[in-house]
Scaffold this motif. Structure first.
Motif, PDB file in Angstrom:
ATOM      1  N   PRO A   1       1.493  -5.446  -9.181  1.00 38.66           N
ATOM      2  CA  PRO A   1       0.924  -4.101  -8.386  1.00 38.66           C
ATOM      3  C   PRO A   1      -0.955  -4.095  -7.720  1.00 38.66           C
ATOM      4  CG  PRO A   1       0.053  -2.990 -10.682  1.00 38.66           C
ATOM      5  CD  PRO A   1       1.330  -4.992 -10.427  1.00 38.66           C
ATOM      6  N   ALA A   2      -1.391  -3.269  -6.256  1.00 36.71           N
ATOM      7  CA  ALA A   2      -2.066  -2.862  -6.209  1.00 36.71           C
ATOM      8  C   ALA A   2      -2.062  -1.557  -7.088  1.00 36.71           C
ATOM      9  CB  ALA A   2      -2.085  -3.275  -4.944  1.00 36.71           C
ATOM     10  N   VAL A   3      -3.595  -1.199  -6.642  1.00 36.55           N
ATOM     11  CA  VAL A   3      -4.079  -0.013  -7.462  1.00 36.55           C
ATOM     12  C   VAL A   3      -5.168   0.362  -6.277  1.00 36.55           C
ATOM     13  CG1 VAL A   3      -4.770   1.880  -8.877  1.00 36.55           C
ATOM     14  CG2 VAL A   3      -2.668  -0.484  -9.302  1.00 36.55           C
ATOM     15  N   LEU A   4      -4.250   1.477  -5.557  1.00 39.49           N
ATOM     16  CA  LEU A   4      -5.696   2.286  -4.205  1.00 39.49           C
ATOM     17  C   LEU A   4      -5.812   3.673  -5.500  1.00 39.49           C
ATOM     18  CD1 LEU A   4      -6.856   2.754  -2.189  1.00 39.49           C
ATOM     19  CD2 LEU A   4      -4.733   4.242  -1.636  1.00 39.49           C
ATOM     20  N   ALA A   5      -6.988   3.011  -5.849  1.00 38.45           N
ATOM     21  CA  ALA A   5      -7.904   4.147  -7.552  1.00 38.45           C
ATOM     22  C   ALA A   5      -8.578   5.355  -6.577  1.00 38.45           C
ATOM     23  CB  ALA A   5      -8.912   3.256  -7.636  1.00 38.45           C
TER      24      ALA A   5
ATOM     25  N   ALA B   1      -6.267   4.235   6.372  1.00 40.54           N
ATOM     26  CA  ALA B   1      -6.481   2.975   6.903  1.00 40.54           C
ATOM     27  C   ALA B   1      -5.760   1.423   5.525  1.00 40.54           C
ATOM     28  CB  ALA B   1      -8.109   3.136   6.687  1.00 40.54           C
ATOM     29  N   CYS B   2      -6.616   2.187   3.792  1.00 39.25           N
ATOM     30  CA  CYS B   2      -6.539   1.534   2.988  1.00 39.25           C
ATOM     31  C   CYS B   2      -5.420   0.851   2.508  1.00 39.25           C
ATOM     32  CB  CYS B   2      -7.388   2.394   1.356  1.00 39.25           C
ATOM     33  SG  CYS B   2      -9.216   2.564   1.934  1.00 39.25           S
ATOM     34  N   LEU B   3      -4.790   1.782   2.630  1.00 38.97           N
ATOM     35  CA  LEU B   3      -2.478   0.700   2.640  1.00 38.97           C
ATOM     36  C   LEU B   3      -2.221   0.497   4.050  1.00 38.97           C
ATOM     37  CD1 LEU B   3      -1.604   5.331   0.989  1.00 38.97           C
ATOM     38  CD2 LEU B   3      -2.123   2.802   0.041  1.00 38.97           C
ATOM     39  N   ASP B   4      -2.673   0.450   4.873  1.00 47.51           N
ATOM     40  CA  ASP B   4      -2.204   0.046   6.163  1.00 47.51           C
ATOM     41  C   ASP B   4      -3.459  -1.750   5.723  1.00 47.51           C
ATOM     42  OD1 ASP B   4      -0.975   1.888   7.242  1.00 47.51           O
ATOM     43  OD2 ASP B   4      -2.373   2.307   9.034  1.00 47.51           O
ATOM     44  N   ARG B   5      -4.234  -1.702   4.941  1.00 46.70           N
ATOM     45  CA  ARG B   5      -5.230  -3.012   4.877  1.00 46.70           C
ATOM     46  C   ARG B   5      -4.086  -3.358   3.823  1.00 46.70           C
ATOM     47  NH1 ARG B   5     -10.698  -2.590   5.288  1.00 46.70           N
ATOM     48  NH2 ARG B   5     -11.450  -4.735   5.136  1.00 46.70           N
TER      49      ARG B   5
ATOM     50  N   ALA C   1      -1.049  -3.471   2.791  1.00 49.74           N
ATOM     51  CA  ALA C   1      -0.324  -4.504   3.255  1.00 49.74           C
ATOM     52  C   ALA C   1       0.183  -5.135   3.970  1.00 49.74           C
ATOM     53  CB  ALA C   1       0.319  -2.778   4.040  1.00 49.74           C
ATOM     54  N   GLY C   2      -1.293  -5.332   4.772  1.00 48.46           N
ATOM     55  CA  GLY C   2      -1.838  -6.826   5.283  1.00 48.46           C
ATOM     56  C   GLY C   2      -2.488  -7.826   5.097  1.00 48.46           C
ATOM     57  N   ALA C   3      -2.549  -7.193   3.206  1.00 47.26           N
ATOM     58  CA  ALA C   3      -3.206  -8.034   2.648  1.00 47.26           C
ATOM     59  C   ALA C   3      -1.048  -8.657   1.518  1.00 47.26           C
ATOM     60  CB  ALA C   3      -4.383  -7.832   2.008  1.00 47.26           C
ATOM     61  N   GLY C   4      -0.375  -8.227   2.194  1.00 48.75           N
ATOM     62  CA  GLY C   4       0.632  -8.376   1.356  1.00 48.75           C
ATOM     63  C   GLY C   4       1.243  -7.878   0.787  1.00 48.75           C
ATOM     64  N   PHE C   5       0.605  -6.795   0.198  1.00 49.46           N
ATOM     65  CA  PHE C   5       0.779  -5.128  -1.274  1.00 49.46           C
ATOM     66  C   PHE C   5       1.859  -4.343  -0.153  1.00 49.46           C
ATOM     67  CE2 PHE C   5      -3.122  -7.012  -3.010  1.00 49.46           C
ATOM     68  CZ  PHE C   5      -1.823  -7.633  -4.152  1.00 49.46           C
ATOM     69  N   GLY C   6       3.106  -4.448   0.372  1.00 50.76           N
ATOM     70  CA  GLY C   6       3.486  -3.584   0.517  1.00 50.76           C
ATOM     71  C   GLY C   6       3.707  -2.901   0.228  1.00 50.76           C
ATOM     72  N   SER C   7       5.024  -1.714   0.165  1.00 48.86           N
ATOM     73  CA  SER C   7       4.709  -0.213  -0.798  1.00 48.86           C
ATOM     74  C   SER C   7       5.262   0.022  -1.872  1.00 48.86           C
ATOM     75  CB  SER C   7       5.544   1.420   0.655  1.00 48.86           C
ATOM     76  OG  SER C   7       6.553   0.467   0.636  1.00 48.86           O
ATOM     77  N   GLU C   8       5.911  -0.351  -1.636  1.00 53.02           N
ATOM     78  CA  GLU C   8       6.057  -1.465  -3.161  1.00 53.02           C
ATOM     79  C   GLU C   8       5.494  -2.188  -4.052  1.00 53.02           C
ATOM     80  OE1 GLU C   8       6.774  -4.686  -1.218  1.00 53.02           O
ATOM     81  OE2 GLU C   8       7.736  -2.934  -0.236  1.00 53.02           O
ATOM     82  N   ARG C   9       5.067  -2.123  -4.334  1.00 57.06           N
ATOM     83  CA  ARG C   9       4.195  -3.141  -4.744  1.00 57.06           C
ATOM     84  C   ARG C   9       2.309  -1.961  -5.229  1.00 57.06           C
ATOM     85  NH1 ARG C   9       2.507  -8.583  -3.189  1.00 57.06           N
ATOM     86  NH2 ARG C   9       1.758  -8.740  -4.942  1.00 57.06           N
ATOM     87  N   VAL C  10       2.261  -0.630  -4.826  1.00 53.21           N
ATOM     88  CA  VAL C  10       1.184   0.297  -4.213  1.00 53.21           C
ATOM     89  C   VAL C  10       1.129   1.074  -5.620  1.00 53.21           C
ATOM     90  CG1 VAL C  10      -0.086   1.478  -3.518  1.00 53.21           C
ATOM     91  CG2 VAL C  10       0.780  -0.738  -2.123  1.00 53.21           C
ATOM     92  N   VAL C  11       0.377   1.592  -6.578  1.00 52.07           N
ATOM     93  CA  VAL C  11       0.361   2.298  -6.687  1.00 52.07           C
ATOM     94  C   VAL C  11      -0.821   3.174  -6.490  1.00 52.07           C
ATOM     95  CG1 VAL C  11       0.442   3.765  -9.250  1.00 52.07           C
ATOM     96  CG2 VAL C  11       1.868   1.461  -9.398  1.00 52.07           C
ATOM     97  N   LEU C  12      -0.389   4.304  -6.235  1.00 53.39           N
ATOM     98  CA  LEU C  12      -1.314   5.290  -6.396  1.00 53.39           C
ATOM     99  C   LEU C  12      -2.605   6.216  -7.419  1.00 53.39           C
ATOM    100  CD1 LEU C  12       0.347   7.520  -2.471  1.00 53.39           C
ATOM    101  CD2 LEU C  12      -1.099   4.438  -3.076  1.00 53.39           C
ATOM    102  N   TRP C  13      -3.422   5.884  -7.515  1.00 52.52           N
ATOM    103  CA  TRP C  13      -4.470   6.708  -8.912  1.00 52.52           C
ATOM    104  C   TRP C  13      -5.355   7.609  -7.661  1.00 52.52           C
ATOM    105  CZ3 TRP C  13      -8.687   3.713 -11.897  1.00 52.52           C
ATOM    106  CH2 TRP C  13      -8.992   4.225 -12.593  1.00 52.52           C
ATOM    107  N   GLY C  14      -5.992   8.980  -8.560  1.00 57.46           N
ATOM    108  CA  GLY C  14      -6.712   9.469  -8.852  1.00 57.46           C
ATOM    109  C   GLY C  14      -6.902  10.611  -9.996  1.00 57.46           C
TER     110      GLY C  14
END
Length: 208
Positions: free
Chosen positions: A17-21, A81-85, A87-100
């Motif tokens: 997964p990718a994590v948007l922190a 914009a980060c999420l779009d970035r 996705a462009g790097a190969g991390f589609g929504s099904e591979r992204v965890v949002l953490w805050g």
């Protein structure tokens, strides 16, 4: 142009997964990186944007949404914009965890409840939806999304009732919410919260 987020963790070409922190008020990506070290070893790649002036919006998240504009909408655009970035790097929504954490958790709550988009999971440490009127997401908007929601009972900034209300809204939107509120008066992230976040990340990696 949105600055590139700070990155760390597993190599991007091997991360599950990718994590948007998303950091809190008065913090920066370094705080999220230090907290992520408490997760132990995970197969995740972390991406942490930095708020202008280290604040995503100026006032309390409990005030009417319009009082936090235009900064709030600008900050949402940074996250999108980060999420779009990613996705462009190969991390589609099904591979992204949002953490805050704190203000970052509030901003993510606002994003997923007011502008729902698919994700692999959601980790909210001490936060809740913004404003005085609860958002009304579609009941299928977050179907099946695992959520870890943690807070402290007498946190000085985030009242328990708002955390519980946010959990209910996420459930109404179809998310699978794991809510826990520990006793105390400090604005902190507990070891249990970190351990549970690690389990979520590992589960997403296994599913992927």
């Amino acid at each position: 142009m949105t600055p590139s987020p700070t990155e760390w963790g597993a190599p991007a070409d091997r991360a599950a997964p990718a994590v948007l922190a998303v950091h809190g008020r008065g913090q920066d990506p370094a705080f999220m990186r230090a907290t992520a070290e408490r997760f132990g070893t995970t197969p995740a790649r972390f991406f942490a944007p930095e708020a202008e002036g280290n604040t995503w919006y100026p006032r309390s998240f409990l005030e009417p949404v319009e009082r936090n504009q235009p900064a709030l909408d600008r900050s949402v655009r940074v996250l999108e914009a980060c999420l779009d970035r990613l996705a462009g790097a190969g991390f589609g929504s099904e591979r992204v965890v949002l953490w805050g954490f704190s203000q970052g958790a509030c901003l993510l709550s606002h994003l997923v409840l007011s502008r729902p988009r698919p994700s692999a999971g959601l980790i909210l440490f001490t936060g809740g939806y913004l404003g005085t009127t609860p958002p009304t997401p579609d009941e299928k908007a977050l179907r099946g999304v695992p959520v870890v929601l943690r807070s402290i009972e007498d946190d000085p900034w985030v009242p328990r009732h708002r955390v519980e209300e946010t959990a209910a809204l996420l459930q109404q939107a179809g998310a699978e919410v794991d809510l826990r509120i520990d006793p105390g008066t400090d604005h902190i992230i507990t070891d249990e919260a970190c351990a549970t976040a690690t389990k979520l990340l590992n589960a997403v990696a296994s599913a992927g």
